[in-house]
Write a protein that holds these residues in place. Structure first.
Motif, PDB file in Angstrom:
ATOM      1  N   ALA A  58      -3.406   2.679   3.395  1.00 14.34           N
ATOM      2  CA  ALA A  58      -4.541   3.577   3.213  1.00 14.34           C
ATOM      3  C   ALA A  58      -4.607   4.142   1.799  1.00 14.34           C
ATOM      4  CB  ALA A  58      -4.466   4.715   4.230  1.00 14.34           C
ATOM      5  N   ASP A  59      -3.452   4.262   1.123  1.00 11.22           N
ATOM      6  CA  ASP A  59      -3.447   4.750  -0.257  1.00 11.22           C
ATOM      7  C   ASP A  59      -3.479   3.610  -1.274  1.00 11.22           C
ATOM      8  OD1 ASP A  59      -0.959   4.041   0.616  1.00 11.22           O
ATOM      9  OD2 ASP A  59       0.095   5.735  -0.244  1.00 11.22           O
ATOM     10  N   ARG A  60      -3.937   2.436  -0.817  1.00  6.91           N
ATOM     11  CA  ARG A  60      -4.212   1.280  -1.690  1.00  6.91           C
ATOM     12  C   ARG A  60      -2.955   0.713  -2.346  1.00  6.91           C
ATOM     13  NH1 ARG A  60      -8.531  -0.505   0.200  1.00  6.91           N
ATOM     14  NH2 ARG A  60      -8.926  -1.700  -1.709  1.00  6.91           N
ATOM     15  N   LEU A  61      -1.835   0.788  -1.669  1.00 11.35           N
ATOM     16  CA  LEU A  61      -0.602   0.171  -2.158  1.00 11.35           C
ATOM     17  C   LEU A  61      -0.330  -1.093  -1.347  1.00 11.35           C
ATOM     18  CD1 LEU A  61       1.610   3.357  -2.626  1.00 11.35           C
ATOM     19  CD2 LEU A  61       0.460   2.029  -4.398  1.00 11.35           C
ATOM     20  N   VAL A  62       0.296  -2.066  -1.987  1.00  7.30           N
ATOM     21  CA  VAL A  62       0.526  -3.365  -1.349  1.00  7.30           C
ATOM     22  C   VAL A  62       1.894  -3.383  -0.676  1.00  7.30           C
ATOM     23  CG1 VAL A  62       0.752  -5.844  -1.729  1.00  7.30           C
ATOM     24  CG2 VAL A  62      -0.946  -4.543  -3.022  1.00  7.30           C
ATOM     25  N   VAL A  63       1.927  -3.861   0.557  1.00  5.60           N
ATOM     26  CA  VAL A  63       3.174  -4.038   1.287  1.00  5.60           C
ATOM     27  C   VAL A  63       3.100  -5.387   2.005  1.00  5.60           C
ATOM     28  CG1 VAL A  63       2.302  -2.835   3.326  1.00  5.60           C
ATOM     29  CG2 VAL A  63       4.762  -2.995   2.958  1.00  5.60           C
ATOM     30  N   LYS A  64       4.223  -6.060   2.101  1.00  4.83           N
ATOM     31  CA  LYS A  64       4.276  -7.371   2.756  1.00  4.83           C
ATOM     32  C   LYS A  64       5.084  -7.243   4.044  1.00  4.83           C
ATOM     33  CE  LYS A  64       5.072 -12.255   1.637  1.00  4.83           C
ATOM     34  NZ  LYS A  64       5.563 -13.194   0.601  1.00  4.83           N
ATOM     35  N   VAL A  65       4.456  -7.625   5.151  1.00  3.10           N
ATOM     36  CA  VAL A  65       5.076  -7.451   6.471  1.00  3.10           C
ATOM     37  C   VAL A  65       5.189  -8.801   7.172  1.00  3.10           C
ATOM     38  CG1 VAL A  65       4.967  -6.234   8.673  1.00  3.10           C
ATOM     39  CG2 VAL A  65       4.010  -5.173   6.622  1.00  3.10           C
ATOM     40  N   SER A 109       3.916   6.870   5.465  1.00  3.51           N
ATOM     41  CA  SER A 109       3.780   6.889   6.925  1.00  3.51           C
ATOM     42  C   SER A 109       4.100   5.532   7.532  1.00  3.51           C
ATOM     43  CB  SER A 109       2.362   7.310   7.311  1.00  3.51           C
ATOM     44  OG  SER A 109       2.064   8.595   6.802  1.00  3.51           O
ATOM     45  N   VAL A 110       3.694   4.457   6.840  1.00  4.29           N
ATOM     46  CA  VAL A 110       3.983   3.111   7.339  1.00  4.29           C
ATOM     47  C   VAL A 110       5.488   2.887   7.421  1.00  4.29           C
ATOM     48  CG1 VAL A 110       3.824   0.647   6.796  1.00  4.29           C
ATOM     49  CG2 VAL A 110       1.816   2.110   6.566  1.00  4.29           C
ATOM     50  N   ILE A 111       6.202   3.284   6.369  1.00  8.57           N
ATOM     51  CA  ILE A 111       7.661   3.106   6.352  1.00  8.57           C
ATOM     52  C   ILE A 111       8.310   3.962   7.438  1.00  8.57           C
ATOM     53  CG2 ILE A 111       9.743   3.469   4.976  1.00  8.57           C
ATOM     54  CD1 ILE A 111       8.077   2.760   2.509  1.00  8.57           C
ATOM     55  N   ALA A 112       7.842   5.199   7.563  1.00  2.19           N
ATOM     56  CA  ALA A 112       8.432   6.102   8.566  1.00  2.19           C
ATOM     57  C   ALA A 112       8.152   5.618   9.986  1.00  2.19           C
ATOM     58  CB  ALA A 112       7.887   7.513   8.374  1.00  2.19           C
ATOM     59  N   ALA A 113       6.985   4.979  10.190  1.00  2.00           N
ATOM     60  CA  ALA A 113       6.590   4.559  11.543  1.00  2.00           C
ATOM     61  C   ALA A 113       7.067   3.158  11.892  1.00  2.00           C
ATOM     62  CB  ALA A 113       5.074   4.631  11.683  1.00  2.00           C
ATOM     63  N   ARG A 114       7.856   2.533  11.033  1.00  2.00           N
ATOM     64  CA  ARG A 114       8.288   1.154  11.298  1.00  2.00           C
ATOM     65  C   ARG A 114       8.972   1.004  12.662  1.00  2.00           C
ATOM     66  NH1 ARG A 114      12.173  -2.751   7.550  1.00  2.00           N
ATOM     67  NH2 ARG A 114      12.367  -4.414   9.088  1.00  2.00           N
ATOM     68  N   PRO A 115       9.850   1.927  13.082  1.00  2.00           N
ATOM     69  CA  PRO A 115      10.480   1.755  14.412  1.00  2.00           C
ATOM     70  C   PRO A 115       9.483   1.757  15.565  1.00  2.00           C
ATOM     71  CG  PRO A 115      11.705   3.351  13.083  1.00  2.00           C
ATOM     72  CD  PRO A 115      10.427   3.081  12.358  1.00  2.00           C
ATOM     73  N   GLN A 116       8.316   2.418  15.389  1.00  2.00           N
ATOM     74  CA  GLN A 116       7.334   2.483  16.470  1.00  2.00           C
ATOM     75  C   GLN A 116       6.341   1.312  16.444  1.00  2.00           C
ATOM     76  OE1 GLN A 116       7.897   5.577  14.516  1.00  2.00           O
ATOM     77  NE2 GLN A 116       9.492   5.810  16.057  1.00  2.00           N
ATOM     78  N   LEU A 144       9.698  -5.475   5.894  1.00  2.00           N
ATOM     79  CA  LEU A 144       8.627  -4.671   5.326  1.00  2.00           C
ATOM     80  C   LEU A 144       8.965  -4.557   3.849  1.00  2.00           C
ATOM     81  CD1 LEU A 144       7.097  -1.530   6.999  1.00  2.00           C
ATOM     82  CD2 LEU A 144       7.148  -1.834   4.537  1.00  2.00           C
ATOM     83  N   MET A 145       8.353  -5.426   3.052  1.00  2.00           N
ATOM     84  CA  MET A 145       8.767  -5.588   1.658  1.00  2.00           C
ATOM     85  C   MET A 145       7.780  -4.923   0.705  1.00  2.00           C
ATOM     86  SD  MET A 145       9.871  -9.588   2.002  1.00  2.00           S
ATOM     87  CE  MET A 145       8.469  -9.923   3.077  1.00  2.00           C
ATOM     88  N   LEU A 146       8.341  -4.255  -0.314  1.00  2.00           N
ATOM     89  CA  LEU A 146       7.530  -3.605  -1.335  1.00  2.00           C
ATOM     90  C   LEU A 146       7.599  -4.401  -2.628  1.00  2.00           C
ATOM     91  CD1 LEU A 146       8.731   0.087  -0.804  1.00  2.00           C
ATOM     92  CD2 LEU A 146       6.824  -1.076   0.295  1.00  2.00           C
ATOM     93  N   PRO A 147       6.574  -4.305  -3.469  1.00  2.00           N
ATOM     94  CA  PRO A 147       6.664  -4.929  -4.790  1.00  2.00           C
ATOM     95  C   PRO A 147       7.823  -4.348  -5.598  1.00  2.00           C
ATOM     96  CG  PRO A 147       4.404  -4.273  -4.292  1.00  2.00           C
ATOM     97  CD  PRO A 147       5.268  -3.685  -3.222  1.00  2.00           C
ATOM     98  N   ALA A 148       8.267  -5.087  -6.620  1.00  2.00           N
ATOM     99  CA  ALA A 148       9.448  -4.691  -7.385  1.00  2.00           C
ATOM    100  C   ALA A 148       9.300  -3.303  -7.993  1.00  2.00           C
ATOM    101  CB  ALA A 148       9.723  -5.726  -8.474  1.00  2.00           C
TER     102      ALA A 148
END
Length: 223
Positions: A58-65, A109-116, A144-148
């Motif tokens: 939602a905050d326009r950051l890229v994540v690879k799942v 929030s995405v990182i925190a909610a990963r277990p759910q 759940l991978m973040l850019p370098a």
């Protein structure tokens, strides 16, 4: 007549002249070869890897799942007739649900909610899975991978937090030591006899030299 053997872990969907004619259970069966088509369906659980895809939070950051589905066929007829490739349909639906879950929250929030995430995605996929005769047994979010640059930023943030905690603990220790010294000074000021008692205790220890001051000036050296 032809024969077919159905294993315990499978079912065979039978069509005669293009029409559904039933499901063959485990065992050996005879059938009329002419005009008959048999579709074997394996009921054993299978793993479906969902390859990593880049998504925007939602905050326009890229994540690879990436994720892994564990599924099993529960309705052989639906599995054969409802879709041309039911596993591929479920694969694509999983990607859509993953993207939706990531897009509605910021990165923290995405990182925190990963277990759910697995429970949420499993519930979201259940209706689509039933439509093609499949049950979703388990969904695992593998990575759940973040850019370098984001990984470095998170590492720097974590390091700064740990340094801050260390500095806070050091400051607390120094404050406690100062309070202890102040309390001791106050105690000695209120009870001077304690200082003399402490001096006598120190004198009683082996190797201690006690110097007494009488208050008289030292005698001048002779010429």
């Amino acid at each position: 007549m032809a024969k077919v053997t159905v294993m315990e872990y499978e079912r065979v969907v039978r069509f005669v002249h293009g029409r559904l004619a039933g499901v063959l259970e485990p065992g050996r069966h005879r059938y009329q070869r002419r005009g008959t088509r048999l579709e074997r369906v394996d009921l054993r659980p299978r793993l479906v890897p969902v390859n990593g895809q880049e998504m925007l939070t939602a905050d326009r950051l890229v994540v690879k799942v990436s994720a892994t589905l564990r599924i099993a066929v529960t309705d052989p007829v639906l599995f054969v007739t409802a879709a041309q490739d039911p596993v591929q349909e479920l694969y694509l639906r999983t990607q859509v649900e993953l993207r939706a879950a990531v897009a509605e929250a910021d990165l923290e929030s995405v990182i925190a909610a990963r277990p759910q995430l697995p429970a949420r995605l499993t519930a979201a996929l259940a209706p689509a899975a039933r439509d093609v005769g499949v049950d979703v047994l388990e969904l695992t979010v593998r990575d759940l991978m973040l850019p370098a640059d984001l990984r470095r930023a998170y590492a720097d943030t974590a390091l700064a937090k740990e340094r801050g905690r260390a500095e806070l603990e050091r400051a607390r220790g120094e404050a406690a030591a100062l309070r202890s010294l102040a309390n001791t000074a106050k105690l000695l000021e209120d009870h001077p006899a304690l200082l003399r008692l402490r001096a006598l205790q120190a004198a009683g220890q082996a190797g201690t030299t006690l110097v007494l001051h009488t208050g008289e000036p030292p005698a001048a050296a002779g010429g």
